[in-house]
Design a protein around this motif. Structure first.
Motif, PDB file in Angstrom:
ATOM      1  N   VAL A  13      33.762 118.624  26.717  1.00 61.97           N
ATOM      2  CA  VAL A  13      32.826 119.250  25.792  1.00 61.97           C
ATOM      3  C   VAL A  13      32.109 118.124  25.070  1.00 61.97           C
ATOM      4  N   GLN A  14      30.803 118.228  24.914  1.00 63.72           N
ATOM      5  CA  GLN A  14      30.032 117.114  24.386  1.00 63.72           C
ATOM      6  C   GLN A  14      29.552 117.332  22.958  1.00 63.72           C
ATOM      7  N   PHE A  15      30.360 117.977  22.137  1.00 62.53           N
ATOM      8  CA  PHE A  15      30.015 118.138  20.732  1.00 62.53           C
ATOM      9  C   PHE A  15      30.777 117.098  19.930  1.00 62.53           C
ATOM     10  N   PHE A  16      30.125 116.453  18.989  1.00 61.75           N
ATOM     11  CA  PHE A  16      30.730 115.379  18.217  1.00 61.75           C
ATOM     12  C   PHE A  16      32.031 115.845  17.568  1.00 61.75           C
ATOM     13  N   LEU A  17      33.093 115.103  17.804  1.00 60.35           N
ATOM     14  CA  LEU A  17      34.437 115.334  17.259  1.00 60.35           C
ATOM     15  C   LEU A  17      34.980 116.729  17.594  1.00 60.35           C
ATOM     16  N   SER A  18      34.545 117.283  18.688  1.00 65.07           N
ATOM     17  CA  SER A  18      35.102 118.536  19.187  1.00 65.07           C
ATOM     18  C   SER A  18      36.504 118.271  19.716  1.00 65.07           C
ATOM     19  N   PRO A  19      37.443 119.241  19.619  1.00 62.00           N
ATOM     20  CA  PRO A  19      38.785 119.030  20.161  1.00 62.00           C
ATOM     21  C   PRO A  19      38.764 118.731  21.659  1.00 62.00           C
ATOM     22  N   GLY A  20      37.709 119.146  22.352  1.00 63.05           N
ATOM     23  CA  GLY A  20      37.603 118.898  23.778  1.00 63.05           C
ATOM     24  C   GLY A  20      36.851 117.627  24.121  1.00 63.05           C
ATOM     25  N   ALA A  21      36.363 116.910  23.111  1.00 62.88           N
ATOM     26  CA  ALA A  21      35.635 115.666  23.347  1.00 62.88           C
ATOM     27  C   ALA A  21      36.614 114.550  23.683  1.00 62.88           C
ATOM     28  N   ASN A  22      36.165 113.640  24.517  1.00 66.78           N
ATOM     29  CA  ASN A  22      36.998 112.497  24.878  1.00 66.78           C
ATOM     30  C   ASN A  22      36.623 111.264  24.075  1.00 66.78           C
ATOM     31  N   SER A  23      37.595 110.386  23.945  1.00 66.73           N
ATOM     32  CA  SER A  23      37.378 109.039  23.444  1.00 66.73           C
ATOM     33  C   SER A  23      37.885 108.086  24.506  1.00 66.73           C
ATOM     34  N   MET A  24      37.487 106.820  24.385  1.00 65.26           N
ATOM     35  CA  MET A  24      37.933 105.816  25.336  1.00 65.26           C
ATOM     36  C   MET A  24      38.234 104.534  24.572  1.00 65.26           C
ATOM     37  N   ILE A  25      39.327 103.902  24.924  1.00 64.85           N
ATOM     38  CA  ILE A  25      39.691 102.615  24.341  1.00 64.85           C
ATOM     39  C   ILE A  25      39.788 101.605  25.469  1.00 64.85           C
ATOM     40  N   LEU A  26      39.203 100.436  25.238  1.00 60.28           N
ATOM     41  CA  LEU A  26      39.312  99.296  26.142  1.00 60.28           C
ATOM     42  C   LEU A  26      40.080  98.213  25.408  1.00 60.28           C
ATOM     43  N   THR A  27      41.103  97.658  26.042  1.00 66.04           N
ATOM     44  CA  THR A  27      41.836  96.568  25.424  1.00 66.04           C
ATOM     45  C   THR A  27      42.235  95.543  26.475  1.00 66.04           C
ATOM     46  N   ALA A  28      42.008  94.280  26.180  1.00 60.23           N
ATOM     47  CA  ALA A  28      42.391  93.178  27.055  1.00 60.23           C
ATOM     48  C   ALA A  28      43.713  92.618  26.546  1.00 60.23           C
ATOM     49  N   VAL A  29      44.728  92.656  27.406  1.00 55.96           N
ATOM     50  CA  VAL A  29      46.071  92.230  27.013  1.00 55.96           C
ATOM     51  C   VAL A  29      46.695  91.408  28.138  1.00 55.96           C
ATOM     52  N   SER A  30      47.799  90.764  27.827  1.00 52.75           N
ATOM     53  CA  SER A  30      48.528  90.022  28.858  1.00 52.75           C
ATOM     54  C   SER A  30      49.035  90.992  29.916  1.00 52.75           C
ATOM     55  N   GLU A  31      49.296  90.483  31.092  1.00 54.29           N
ATOM     56  CA  GLU A  31      49.788  91.336  32.173  1.00 54.29           C
ATOM     57  C   GLU A  31      51.112  91.997  31.789  1.00 54.29           C
ATOM     58  N   GLN A  32      51.990  91.242  31.156  1.00 55.79           N
ATOM     59  CA  GLN A  32      53.291  91.790  30.742  1.00 55.79           C
ATOM     60  C   GLN A  32      53.103  92.938  29.747  1.00 55.79           C
ATOM     61  N   LEU A  33      52.248  92.750  28.758  1.00 57.35           N
ATOM     62  CA  LEU A  33      52.010  93.800  27.772  1.00 57.35           C
ATOM     63  C   LEU A  33      51.330  95.002  28.417  1.00 57.35           C
ATOM     64  N   ALA A  34      50.443  94.768  29.358  1.00 52.86           N
ATOM     65  CA  ALA A  34      49.761  95.876  30.038  1.00 52.86           C
ATOM     66  C   ALA A  34      50.772  96.813  30.684  1.00 52.86           C
ATOM     67  N   TYR A  35      51.751  96.267  31.386  1.00 52.27           N
ATOM     68  CA  TYR A  35      52.730  97.121  32.061  1.00 52.27           C
ATOM     69  C   TYR A  35      53.690  97.777  31.080  1.00 52.27           C
ATOM     70  N   ARG A  36      53.974  97.115  29.973  1.00 51.75           N
ATOM     71  CA  ARG A  36      54.784  97.752  28.922  1.00 51.75           C
ATOM     72  C   ARG A  36      54.022  98.943  28.325  1.00 51.75           C
ATOM     73  N   LEU A  37      52.722  98.764  28.087  1.00 52.13           N
ATOM     74  CA  LEU A  37      51.900  99.862  27.561  1.00 52.13           C
ATOM     75  C   LEU A  37      51.830 101.029  28.541  1.00 52.13           C
ATOM     76  N   ILE A  38      51.684 100.727  29.815  1.00 49.65           N
ATOM     77  CA  ILE A  38      51.651 101.788  30.820  1.00 49.65           C
ATOM     78  C   ILE A  38      52.954 102.579  30.780  1.00 49.65           C
ATOM     79  N   ASP A  39      54.083 101.895  30.667  1.00 48.21           N
ATOM     80  CA  ASP A  39      55.375 102.583  30.534  1.00 48.21           C
ATOM     81  C   ASP A  39      55.388 103.450  29.281  1.00 48.21           C
ATOM     82  N   GLY A  40      54.847 102.935  28.176  1.00 47.63           N
ATOM     83  CA  GLY A  40      54.788 103.688  26.926  1.00 47.63           C
ATOM     84  C   GLY A  40      53.934 104.943  27.058  1.00 47.63           C
TER      85      GLY A  40
END
Length: 98
Positions: free
Chosen positions: A44-71
């Motif tokens: 849904v493309q209405f600002f701050l609608s419960p159906g709207a998506n957000s996206m986060i980009l983060t650059a991390v170490s390989e070890q932390l990346a796999y820990r986050l994926i597990d999380g």
């Protein structure tokens, strides 16, 4: 280094921030009201609608990346079906060039 691309429903942003905080991720870029269509259908493309998506980009170490994926995997499993099914995490190679 790895880049995590995390796409989620805006309605659970606090849970996503808590998970990033738990793993001490302090640097990321967050985009709100991200539109698209995927396996769960269109957003849904209405600002701050419960159906709207957000996206986060983060650059991390390989070890932390796999820990986050597990999380994130545990988070989805603990929450069961529902809006938490709308959390998708992608991993990309990442190299800082400047």
């Amino acid at each position: 280094m790895k880049m995590l691309l995390i796409v989620f429903r805006q309605s659970i942003v606090e849970h996503i921030h808590a998970l990033l905080n738990e793993y001490e991720v302090t640097a990321f870029t967050e985009l709100h009201n991200v539109a698209g269509r995927g396996e769960t259908g269109p957003t849904v493309q209405f600002f701050l609608s419960p159906g709207a998506n957000s996206m986060i980009l983060t650059a991390v170490s390989e070890q932390l990346a796999y820990r986050l994926i597990d999380g994130f995997t545990r988070f989805k499993a603990e929450q069961g079906k529902g809006q938490h099914d709308h959390v998708h995490v992608f991993i990309l190679p990442c190299e800082q060039v400047v």
